[in-house]
Design a protein around this motif. Sequence first.
Motif, mmCIF file in Angstrom:
data_model
loop_
_atom_site.group_PDB
_atom_site.id
_atom_site.type_symbol
_atom_site.label_atom_id
_atom_site.label_comp_id
_atom_site.label_asym_id
_atom_site.label_seq_id
_atom_site.Cartn_x
_atom_site.Cartn_y
_atom_site.Cartn_z
ATOM 1 N N GLY A 181 65.221 68.875 -5.087
ATOM 2 C CA GLY A 181 65.967 67.684 -5.453
ATOM 3 C C GLY A 181 65.734 66.546 -4.480
ATOM 4 N N LYS A 182 66.811 65.860 -4.094
ATOM 5 C CA LYS A 182 66.705 64.617 -3.332
ATOM 6 C C LYS A 182 66.748 64.797 -1.813
ATOM 7 C CE LYS A 182 66.556 62.231 -7.110
ATOM 8 N NZ LYS A 182 65.269 61.641 -7.547
ATOM 9 N N LEU A 183 66.866 66.014 -1.332
ATOM 10 C CA LEU A 183 66.984 66.196 0.115
ATOM 11 C C LEU A 183 65.658 66.028 0.852
ATOM 12 C CD1 LEU A 183 69.558 69.102 0.459
ATOM 13 C CD2 LEU A 183 69.916 66.648 0.586
ATOM 14 N N LEU A 184 64.577 65.819 0.103
ATOM 15 C CA LEU A 184 63.308 65.517 0.757
ATOM 16 C C LEU A 184 63.391 64.182 1.492
ATOM 17 C CD1 LEU A 184 60.318 66.112 1.282
ATOM 18 C CD2 LEU A 184 59.786 65.032 -0.909
ATOM 19 N N ALA A 185 64.176 63.243 0.964
ATOM 20 C CA ALA A 185 64.294 61.919 1.584
ATOM 21 C C ALA A 185 64.907 62.000 2.982
ATOM 22 C CB ALA A 185 65.102 60.990 0.675
ATOM 23 N N PRO A 186 66.027 62.704 3.181
ATOM 24 C CA PRO A 186 66.538 62.839 4.552
ATOM 25 C C PRO A 186 65.555 63.530 5.492
ATOM 26 C CG PRO A 186 68.241 63.411 2.980
ATOM 27 C CD PRO A 186 66.973 63.248 2.201
ATOM 28 N N PHE A 187 64.841 64.522 4.980
ATOM 29 C CA PHE A 187 63.847 65.196 5.821
ATOM 30 C C PHE A 187 62.792 64.207 6.306
ATOM 31 C CE2 PHE A 187 59.537 67.071 5.751
ATOM 32 C CZ PHE A 187 59.631 67.843 6.902
ATOM 33 N N LEU A 188 62.292 63.381 5.408
ATOM 34 C CA LEU A 188 61.262 62.421 5.790
ATOM 35 C C LEU A 188 61.801 61.390 6.781
ATOM 36 C CD1 LEU A 188 59.549 61.835 2.327
ATOM 37 C CD2 LEU A 188 58.614 63.072 4.289
ATOM 38 N N LEU A 189 63.093 61.072 6.684
ATOM 39 C CA LEU A 189 63.656 60.089 7.590
ATOM 40 C C LEU A 189 63.878 60.649 8.989
ATOM 41 C CD1 LEU A 189 64.455 57.141 7.645
ATOM 42 C CD2 LEU A 189 66.783 57.785 7.003
ATOM 43 N N THR A 190 63.690 61.934 9.171
ATOM 44 C CA THR A 190 63.677 62.475 10.533
ATOM 45 C C THR A 190 62.291 62.346 11.162
ATOM 46 O OG1 THR A 190 63.111 64.749 9.885
ATOM 47 C CG2 THR A 190 65.444 64.156 9.889
ATOM 48 N N LEU A 191 61.314 61.944 10.360
ATOM 49 C CA LEU A 191 59.941 61.835 10.854
ATOM 50 C C LEU A 191 59.424 60.406 10.883
ATOM 51 C CD1 LEU A 191 58.377 64.892 8.970
ATOM 52 C CD2 LEU A 191 59.149 64.813 11.336
ATOM 53 N N THR A 192 59.723 59.623 9.844
ATOM 54 C CA THR A 192 59.148 58.275 9.756
ATOM 55 C C THR A 192 59.555 57.353 10.909
ATOM 56 O OG1 THR A 192 60.925 57.562 8.245
ATOM 57 C CG2 THR A 192 58.864 58.361 7.261
ATOM 58 N N PRO A 193 60.758 57.491 11.518
ATOM 59 C CA PRO A 193 61.048 56.609 12.659
ATOM 60 C C PRO A 193 60.064 56.734 13.813
ATOM 61 C CG PRO A 193 63.095 57.540 11.828
ATOM 62 C CD PRO A 193 61.964 58.235 11.105
ATOM 63 N N LEU A 194 59.339 57.854 13.882
ATOM 64 C CA LEU A 194 58.327 58.007 14.933
ATOM 65 C C LEU A 194 57.212 56.973 14.792
ATOM 66 C CD1 LEU A 194 58.029 61.908 14.997
ATOM 67 C CD2 LEU A 194 59.138 60.462 16.709
ATOM 68 N N LEU A 195 57.057 56.410 13.585
ATOM 69 C CA LEU A 195 56.054 55.361 13.393
ATOM 70 C C LEU A 195 56.359 54.139 14.258
ATOM 71 C CD1 LEU A 195 55.705 55.504 9.488
ATOM 72 C CD2 LEU A 195 54.075 56.376 11.175
ATOM 73 N N GLY A 196 57.613 53.986 14.638
ATOM 74 C CA GLY A 196 57.986 52.850 15.468
ATOM 75 C C GLY A 196 57.269 52.819 16.798
ATOM 76 N N TYR A 197 56.784 53.961 17.253
ATOM 77 C CA TYR A 197 56.078 54.012 18.532
ATOM 78 C C TYR A 197 54.706 53.342 18.477
ATOM 79 C CZ TYR A 197 59.583 57.134 20.511
ATOM 80 O OH TYR A 197 60.755 57.666 21.000
ATOM 81 N N VAL A 198 54.292 52.905 17.302
ATOM 82 C CA VAL A 198 53.038 52.156 17.200
ATOM 83 C C VAL A 198 53.087 50.920 18.096
ATOM 84 C CG1 VAL A 198 51.632 50.787 15.604
ATOM 85 C CG2 VAL A 198 52.499 53.008 14.895
ATOM 86 N N VAL A 199 54.290 50.397 18.314
ATOM 87 C CA VAL A 199 54.444 49.202 19.141
ATOM 88 C C VAL A 199 53.950 49.432 20.566
ATOM 89 C CG1 VAL A 199 56.787 49.716 19.965
ATOM 90 C CG2 VAL A 199 56.078 47.345 19.677
ATOM 91 N N LEU A 200 53.919 50.683 21.007
ATOM 92 C CA LEU A 200 53.493 50.984 22.375
ATOM 93 C C LEU A 200 51.994 50.800 22.584
ATOM 94 C CD1 LEU A 200 55.614 54.196 23.111
ATOM 95 C CD2 LEU A 200 56.077 51.838 23.814
ATOM 96 N N ILE A 201 51.226 50.793 21.505
ATOM 97 C CA ILE A 201 49.769 50.649 21.647
ATOM 98 C C ILE A 201 49.435 49.320 22.303
ATOM 99 C CG2 ILE A 201 47.589 50.497 20.410
ATOM 100 C CD1 ILE A 201 48.758 52.365 18.296
ATOM 101 N N ASP A 202 49.948 48.229 21.737
ATOM 102 C CA ASP A 202 49.695 46.912 22.318
ATOM 103 C C ASP A 202 50.444 46.722 23.630
ATOM 104 O OD1 ASP A 202 47.949 46.045 20.401
ATOM 105 O OD2 ASP A 202 49.482 45.104 19.153
#
Length: 401
Positions: free
Chosen positions: A332-353
Motif C-alpha cells: 500500500g502507501k507505506l512505501l512513501a514514508p520509507f522513501l522519506l527516510t532516505l531522500t533527505p540524504l540527497l541534501g548532502y549534495v550541497v557539500l560537494i561545492d
Amino acid sequence: MYAGYRLAGAGRASLTVGTVVVVALLLRGPFLFSPPFLSDDIHRYLFDGMVQQAGDSPYAVSPEAYETTDPIVSDLATKVNHPSLVTLYPPAAQLFFKLAAPLGMTGMKALLVLADMAVVGLLLLYLPRMGLPRHGVILYAWNPMVVWEIAWSGHTDALALPFLLAAGLLVVRKGRREAIMAGALFAVALWVKLIPVIFGPFFLLASRRRAGWFAAGGAVASTLLVGPYLPQMGNGVETLVLYGTTWEFSGFLFRTIRDLTGMNLVARLVMALLFCGGAGALLWRQWRTKMSHFHALGWAAFFWLLATPTLHPWYGLYLAMFLPLMGDTFNGKLLAPFLLTLTPLLGYVVLIDFFAHGVWLEGTWTPFWVFAIPLMALFCPKEPPAALPGAKLLKSLTNRF
C-alpha cells in the motif's frame, strides 16, 4: 536493507535476533571510529559539555565569547558552527553533554549508538507482541540514514529516540503508573531535542482519560531537568527563535511558497498551518476509527518532514523509528514514508561545492526530489496498470525482491 526486508518477509531468508544485532553493529562500527564528515554538530556538543565540566553554564555566553585557558575547550570553540550564537540544545541534552564530554568524540558517539541499539532492542521485543513482523526492525536497524546520522555524525536525536519509543509503548497501556511513566519519558525525549513536541497531542489522545497523569509525569520530569539551567536558559531561547524564523534547508514546499509570496514569515506560517491541518486530520482519525497510535505517529512524522522549512537528514530518524510499527512498508502507501527516510540524504549534495570551493548553495532540484519521490510513491497505484508497457516484467521483478 531492502533486500533483507523483502527476503525475510517472503520467508526466503531466516532472520534471527542475533543476525539483526550483529549486522547492525557491523554497519555502525567503522563509522563510530571515523571523524564526522557530513555534519560538525558534535563539536558543539563537546564544547557545551566541557563548559559544564568547568562549572559554567552553556547558556551563559557564545563559544566565541567564552574565556578559558583550557586548550581543548579553546580548540573546540573554533570548530563550533555559528560560534557567535549561544547553544539552543535543551537541558536533557546538556546533561548528556556534561556526562559524555570527558569521554571524547568517540566515547560520546558510542553512548549515542547504545541509545540507538536500545531502540533496536525495543523493536525486536515488541514487534511480535503487537502482531507485527519482527523483520520490520531492519527498516530501522539497517537503514543507512540511521547508521550515518548516529554512528558517524553523532546526532543527539539518537538519545531522544528510546525515551520517545518507550513512552509510546507505555502510554497505550491502561494504568495510572504507566501514564505517569510515559509522561516522564516523553518529557525526557522532548528536553533532549524539541522535535518530539509535534507528537504531544497524539500522546495525550492515546492516554485519553489518563491524560492528566501523563501531563503530571511530564511536568515533574521537566521541572527536574529545566530547573538547574535557569535563568541562563533564556539566552538559548533567543537562538531557538532565530532558528525558527530564519533557518532553512531542503524544504521544497516552504521554498516554493516563500518564492511565490516573497515573504519568509508568511511561508513559515503557511507551513505550520499545513502541518497542523494534517496532524488534526490524523488525530480525528485516531479518535474516530481507533487508528493505531504508532501508525498516527509515523504519518505525523511524515507530514512534518514535508512541511518543515529546515529538513536536515537526521530529522528522518523519528520516522525511521516509527516505520516498523506502521505495518508492512511495501504494502500500500507505506512505501512513501520509507522513501522519506532516505531522500533527505540527497541534501548532502550541497557539500560537494562547499568542500571544493567553500560555497554553500542549495540547488533547486535537490529539494524537489527529496519532496517529490515520496509524494510520487504516495499517489502512485500499488501495482502498475496492466496495460502499461512492461507492467508484467516490472511486477515479476518486484515479486522476486
